[in-house]
Enzyme design. Structure first.
Site, PDB file in Angstrom:
ATOM      1  N   GLN A  62     -19.077  -1.884  48.798  1.00 51.22           N
ATOM      2  CA  GLN A  62     -20.247  -1.291  49.437  1.00 51.22           C
ATOM      3  C   GLN A  62     -21.256  -0.994  48.333  1.00 51.22           C
ATOM      4  OE1 GLN A  62     -19.844   2.661  51.101  1.00 51.22           O
ATOM      5  NE2 GLN A  62     -21.429   2.301  52.651  1.00 51.22           N
ATOM      6  N   HIS A 100      18.665  23.957  14.272  1.00 55.57           N
ATOM      7  CA  HIS A 100      17.474  24.793  14.221  1.00 55.57           C
ATOM      8  C   HIS A 100      16.543  24.430  13.075  1.00 55.57           C
ATOM      9  CE1 HIS A 100      21.090  27.484  13.063  1.00 55.57           C
ATOM     10  NE2 HIS A 100      20.843  26.677  12.066  1.00 55.57           N
TER      11      HIS A 100
END
Length: 482
Positions: free
Chosen positions: A83, A374
């Protein structure tokens, strides 16, 4: 009439979406991990219509690639109609019809690309209702407590539909009507084509309204029916970010509830966000503050969260992932991750492995049973099975120009604060001492120590920091009170 042989679906996605106030096309804004247009195309593809057309206009150069991607993902053709000028919804549908074969004579279903919660059951109900009667058009309607912005359904005293009036054109009396047009319709194509040729733009917005087709069909003495949808969220459109957020919450509640009914414990649904493509196994527990996004896959009997975000992550059965941020990674069955762990893309943690507090990983393979407990960065590395990486270790993978890889074998034990200066290899069963900087390969079974012998300089504090608190404490410990 069957959907697979007689229906075509036209999805309108040509509007500018100015109320979103965004550089991103409206239909590409996401809910639950999918763009709005993707939600709609997924739904309409499931009814197996003969033809599927997307009408594009504004920003079509950005939307068309998404349509092509979805066509491939869904395994079906999606035709694109353009469109060029936004002249209204009636004009948009007319553009969509040009993509259909000239001899197509079946039903046309019209919906919008900004109705993301529309589901297959609702569409199937519309098709069945329209196909089983003599109506030229069937309109999906719903009732809203606040109908502002929606076209109102006009009925006779006998409840027959005689028209749809848009908000801008409605009288004060008409604006009190709470039954609204959802923008989802089924038409017989011949009646639709005929009515579209007679649309006029003499309205408040100077556009060709698809809604005016209803009045034209009534003037032609054709039947127009309505199918009311009680669950208004299914047919609610999105025009701004408030509506996007509101519908996102509704969709998330429904996704969460579906997982709960399937055997997943979700402690706090209100603080848990789960994308539509996520899979979770039975007896998994999801704690508050968790986001499971993208194509994340979580196995059975897992614990996820709290405060965890996983994007495109696969989690094996029985794993625990706590206060972790991860993306594009794999966590093996029985593994433990977190808290405060950062999994970057390419992380693959083996079964029963561990990544503990303040560990960051990237582009690495970590074997079965291996632990990185860790304060460690693991990047561009391969670690074997049942090894242990000491605290505060760093895989030094970047020399300022190139990234290199570190390889660590199985049953390796590395001391705290080991620096692996890549490229370097540590053989099976090897050890490293605390504070070691590895620049050379370590043979299997060897102990690598790079630090020199410790030197104690007696009396240094008394000479360099006389009278200090440290000096006084040392003298007291040595029995020297002078």
């Amino acid at each position: 009439m069957t959907a697979s042989t007689e229906a075509a679906v036209v999805v309108l996605a040509a509007g500018a979406g100015t109320r979103m106030r965004s550089d991103t096309p409206k239909v590409l804004h996401t809910l639950a991990g999918r763009g709005m247009l993707a939600h709609v195309l997924h739904t309409v593809s499931e009814i197996d219509a003969r033809h599927l057309v997307a009408v594009l206009g504004h920003d079509r150069e950005r939307i068309a690639p998404e349509v092509a991607r979805l066509s491939e993902e869904l395994g079906r053709a999606i035709d694109v109609a353009v469109q060029d000028q936004q002249l209204g919804t009636g004009h948009a549908v007319n553009c969509g019809l040009t993509a259909l074969p000239h001899d197509f004579a079946g039903m046309v279903v019209v919906t919008s690309g900004d109705v993301p919660l529309l589901d297959t059951a609702t569409l199937t109900g519309l098709i069945t209702s329209h196909g089983s009667g003599d109506a030229a058009a069937t309109v999906l309607t719903t009732t809203l407590p606040d109908p502002t912005g929606y076209g109102r359904i006009l009925r006779t005293q006998d409840h027959e539909i005689i028209g749809i009036v848009e908000q801008a054109d409605a009288t004060e009396s008409q604006r009190t009507i709470c039954e609204v047009n959802t923008g989802v319709y089924a038409f017989d194509i011949a009646d639709l084509r005929s009515a579209l040729t007679r649309l006029r733009s003499d309205n408040a917005q100077h556009e060709l309204y698809l809604t005016d087709v209803v009045e034209i069909l009534r003037q032609d003495h054709r039947t127009v029916r309505a199918l009311h949808v009680d669950d208004s969220a299914l047919v609610t459109g999105v025009n701004d970010r408030v509506q996007l957020s509101d519908l996102g919450k509704v969709l998330n509640r429904r996704i969460v509830a579906a997982h709960q009914r399937a055997g997943v414990t979700i402690i706090d649904p209100g603080s848990t966000w789960i994308d539509i493509d996520v899979q979770i196994g039975q007896d998994t527990v999801v704690h508050p503050g968790t986001q499971l996004l993208g194509a994340t896959r979580v196995g059975s009997h897992c614990v996820i969260g709290p405060d965890t975000t996983l994007t495109h992550v696969t989690v094996g059965d029985g794993a625990s992932v706590v206060r972790t941020h991860g993306s594009e990674s794999v966590i093996g069955a029985g593994a433990t991750v977190g808290p405060f762990t950062y999994l970057r893309p390419g992380t693959n943690l083996g079964a029963d492995g561990k990544l503990g507090a303040f560990v960051e990983t990237k582009n690495c393979t970590i074997g079965t049973g291996t632990k990185v407990p860790h304060l460690t960065y693991v990047g561009d590395a391969d670690i074997g099975e049942y090894s242990n990486i000491g605290a505060s270790s760093v895989f030094v993978n970047y020399d300022g120009e190139n990234k290199s890889r570190t390889t660590i074998g199985s049953h390796v034990r590395t001391g705290s604060d080991t620096m692996f200066v890549a490229p370097v290899t540590v053989g099976d069963g090897a050890y490293t001492g605390a504070g070691t900087v590895l620049r050379d390969d370590v043979p299997p079974g060897a102990l690598a120590v790079s630090a020199g012998p410790q030197r104690n300089i007696e009396g240094w504090v008394a000479k360099k920091r006389p009278g200090s608190a440290a000096d006084k404490a040392a003298r007291k410990a040595l029995g020297d009170e002078s």
